[in-house]
Design an enzyme around this catalytic site. Structure first.
Site, short mmCIF file in Angstrom:
data_model
loop_
_atom_site.label_atom_id
_atom_site.label_comp_id
_atom_site.label_asym_id
_atom_site.label_seq_id
_atom_site.Cartn_x
_atom_site.Cartn_y
_atom_site.Cartn_z
N ASP A 155 -25.41 5.87 82.89
CA ASP A 155 -26.72 6.32 83.30
C ASP A 155 -26.64 7.60 84.22
O ASP A 155 -25.21 7.79 84.76
CB ASP A 155 -27.70 5.27 83.85
CG ASP A 155 -26.92 4.62 85.02
OD1 ASP A 155 -27.15 5.07 86.19
OD2 ASP A 155 -26.26 3.78 84.96
N HIS A 468 -20.62 3.90 75.88
CA HIS A 468 -22.10 3.85 76.38
C HIS A 468 -22.26 4.60 77.68
O HIS A 468 -22.15 4.47 78.75
CB HIS A 468 -22.64 2.49 76.62
CG HIS A 468 -24.20 2.56 77.13
ND1 HIS A 468 -25.09 2.25 76.40
CD2 HIS A 468 -24.60 2.39 78.37
CE1 HIS A 468 -26.27 2.36 76.95
NE2 HIS A 468 -25.81 2.32 78.28
N ASP A 513 -16.61 -1.27 70.15
CA ASP A 513 -16.83 0.25 70.32
C ASP A 513 -18.22 0.92 69.88
O ASP A 513 -17.91 1.61 68.81
CB ASP A 513 -15.47 0.86 69.90
CG ASP A 513 -15.37 2.30 70.21
OD1 ASP A 513 -16.24 2.85 71.21
OD2 ASP A 513 -14.54 3.14 69.74
N GLU A 522 -19.81 0.26 78.48
CA GLU A 522 -20.28 1.30 79.21
C GLU A 522 -19.11 1.75 80.00
O GLU A 522 -17.86 1.20 80.12
CB GLU A 522 -21.13 0.76 80.21
CG GLU A 522 -21.87 1.97 80.90
CD GLU A 522 -23.26 1.42 81.70
OE1 GLU A 522 -24.00 2.43 82.22
OE2 GLU A 522 -23.52 0.25 81.62
#
Length: 542
Positions: A155, A468, A513, A522
């Site tokens: 993020d 991710h 994956d 992530e």
């Protein structure tokens, strides 16, 4: 989802140091051959150990030792059974140079608030992001500059506590292995004077300065209210940025890392070092004025990662140890001696239990400046921790220090933190078993694992392809940003794709994956940072 059929022979897909112990893990026992990839010549023939059950992976595994091969080149391993081969790998004096470089370059890709140009970022370039001022929670009229720093993970949040852990790993790597960082990355600041690793850390430190309130306390994090969709490029994330409230854990980590930075930067930039120690002392004064735990919890309208922690003794202890190592002021020694008598883990290297950095700083200090009793206690504790890692590694079929119930969120971070601790112990005790065990952790991360997978994007014959990680999901480039360490197997199955696809699998196989698997796949700055520290040991010029 791409759970392919795994090879029956797994190796470190990057390679093995020339004069190290070299082993492959087999799921079929018998005779094997080491083959030169370019000539096809068999350079070694050996026989595996007998098969043994490995509960964490659910495999029957055997070891094949080919340490006698001390020939520089590219090789693969072939089992006597036809068509059973391993990934290719190198044997070199320094096989991890490109990987070490990639792990450091990854921090440039994590940068916030700067254009990543095609010249330096290649196909993963993007425009500058998150340039707007942020507002202070509960005081929306107060807006502050908040640009810079590293995005924390998949993020775009920026967090003090894990950021401090990441910087600590990089500064400690430079402190112990400076010759590993002679090569420029390069990055925009490359100048041939300050090593690029210190330029990169400064990018994060300069943002951290902006997170300190005039009182000395430090805002816990800077994020939007919620995570943006996965397909959002960083420059398209335009939601308001919020300075979350001050916490004692963030303030303690800030005080610690600024004190450490002051020591490291002093030979290069005394003015900058002075700024760091001033900020550290101000944060320490806030801690002294606020002796209770000021724990952080997400306000009700914020849903980003909170990095909450109900204790701060480890953060305060780390701060006192670093301040003492930098200033030699007995006030900080008195504080750390008092705190050392409390019950907390003195060798934790995780953001939630970070006191190990304090112990390491104290042990690395000038011994004439330390308390003999505490020094001896910490040295004994370090040996006990390292011996425990050795024991756990001896019980694991792939040679790593994770028990069956330790495949948690970010398990690869735990693997690399453990390898860090083993190398710190090796520095003090010169016990070759610690160094060899740490290298086995490198082998695991680089493909010698039950999934036959390199957990580092862009490195290895079969590496993570779908992390991710929003920039790689949102861009139009097929390959992911290289040099990113994936979180690794997580038996908790905390995301929907894991719950759907991995039910009933042994812990070490609980990985997928897939870009939706934030609980296994992530990436994060504080997963890259211990890996960079560990690889620095083998990249140093001896």
């Amino acid at each position: 989802m791409n759970r392919r059929s795994n090879r029956a022979i797994v190796v470190n897909q990057i390679g093995y140091p020339l004069h190290s112990t070299k082993q492959a893990v087999f799921t079929k026992d018998g005779t094997f051959h080491v083959v030169n990839e370019s000539s096809g010549i068999v350079v070694f023939t050996g026989r595996t150990s007998s098969l043994n059950n490995d509960p964490a992976s659910g495999h029957m595994v055997a070891l094949g030792d080919f340490s006698e091969v001390n020939e520089i080149g590219r090789f693969y391993i072939q089992h006597e059974i036809e068509n059973v081969t391993s990934a290719p790998f190198s044997i070199q004096p320094h096989p991890y140079t490109a990987l070490h470089h990639g792990l450091l370059k990854a921090f440039y890709y994590f940068r916030c608030g700067q254009e990543l140009t095609p010249e330096l970022a290649g196909p993963w370039h993007h425009s500058a992001c998150h340039l707007a001022e942020g507002f202070v929670y509960d005081n929306p009229e107060q807006r502050l500059d908040c640009s810079g720093g590293w995005h924390d993970a998949g993020d775009y949040g920026k967090y003090i506590v894990p950021g401090a852990k990441a910087v600590a790993d990089l500064l400690l790597a430079y402190e112990l292995y400076p010759s590993a960082f002679r090569r420029p990355v390069p990055i925009p600041e490359t100048d041939g004077f300050l090593p690029d690793v210190l330029h990169e850390c400064r990018w994060e430190l300069d943002w951290m300065f902006k997170m300190q309130h005039p009182s000395g306390g430090v805002f816990h994090k800077l994020t939007t209210h919620q995570f943006p969709p996965l397909t959002t490029l960083p420059e398209h994330d335009l939601e308001p940025l919020i300075f979350s409230p001050i916490s004692s854990t963030a303030t303690g980590c800030f005080a610690a890392i600024m004190a450490k930075a002051a020591r490291i930067y002093q030979p290069f930039d005394a003015k900058y070092a002075h700024k760091c120690i001033q900020a550290s002392v101000l944060a320490w004064e806030w801690l002294m004025n606020n002796p209770g735990v000021l724990a952080f919890h997400n306000p009700p309208d914020i849903g980003t990662g909170d990095y909450s922690d109900q204790q701060d003794i480890d953060d305060r202890y780390w701060a006192a140890c670093e301040l003492y190592a930098t200033t030699h002021n007995p006030v900080y020694q008195d504080a750390l001696l008092t705190m050392s008598k409390e019950a907390f883990h003195k060798f934790g290297l995780c953001w939630s239990n970070i006191g190990g950095y304090g112990s390491i700083a104290y042990l690395l200090s000038d011994i004439t400046q330390t308390d003999c009793e505490l020094y001896d206690q910490l040295l004994s504790g370090l040996r006990n921790e390292a011996d425990y890692m050795l024991w756990k590694s001896s019980t694991d079929g792939y040679g790593i220090s994770l028990l069956k119930d330790e495949y948690i969120w970010g398990s690869n971070k735990v693997v690399m933190n453990n390898a860090m601790l083993l190398l710190i112990a090796y520095r003090f005790f010169e016990d070759k078993r610690y160094e060899a065990a740490a290298l086995n952790h490198v082998h695991y991360l680089s493909g010698r694992n039950s999934l036959d997978l390199s957990y580092i994007t862009g490195f290895g014959d079969h590496s993570v392809q779908h992390p991710h990680y929003r920039p790689s999901i949102a861009d139009d480039t097929t390959d992911p940003v290289p040099g990113l360490v994936s979180g690794g197997p997580n038996a908790g199955l905390h995301d929907e794709i894991s719950k759907k696809s991995l039910q009933g699998l042994p812990p070490a196989q609980c990985f997928i994956d897939h870009e939706d698997s934030y609980a296994t796949n992530e990436v994060a700055i504080y997963w890259n940072s211990p890996a960079l520290f560990v690889l620095s040991h083998w990249e140093q010029q001896k």
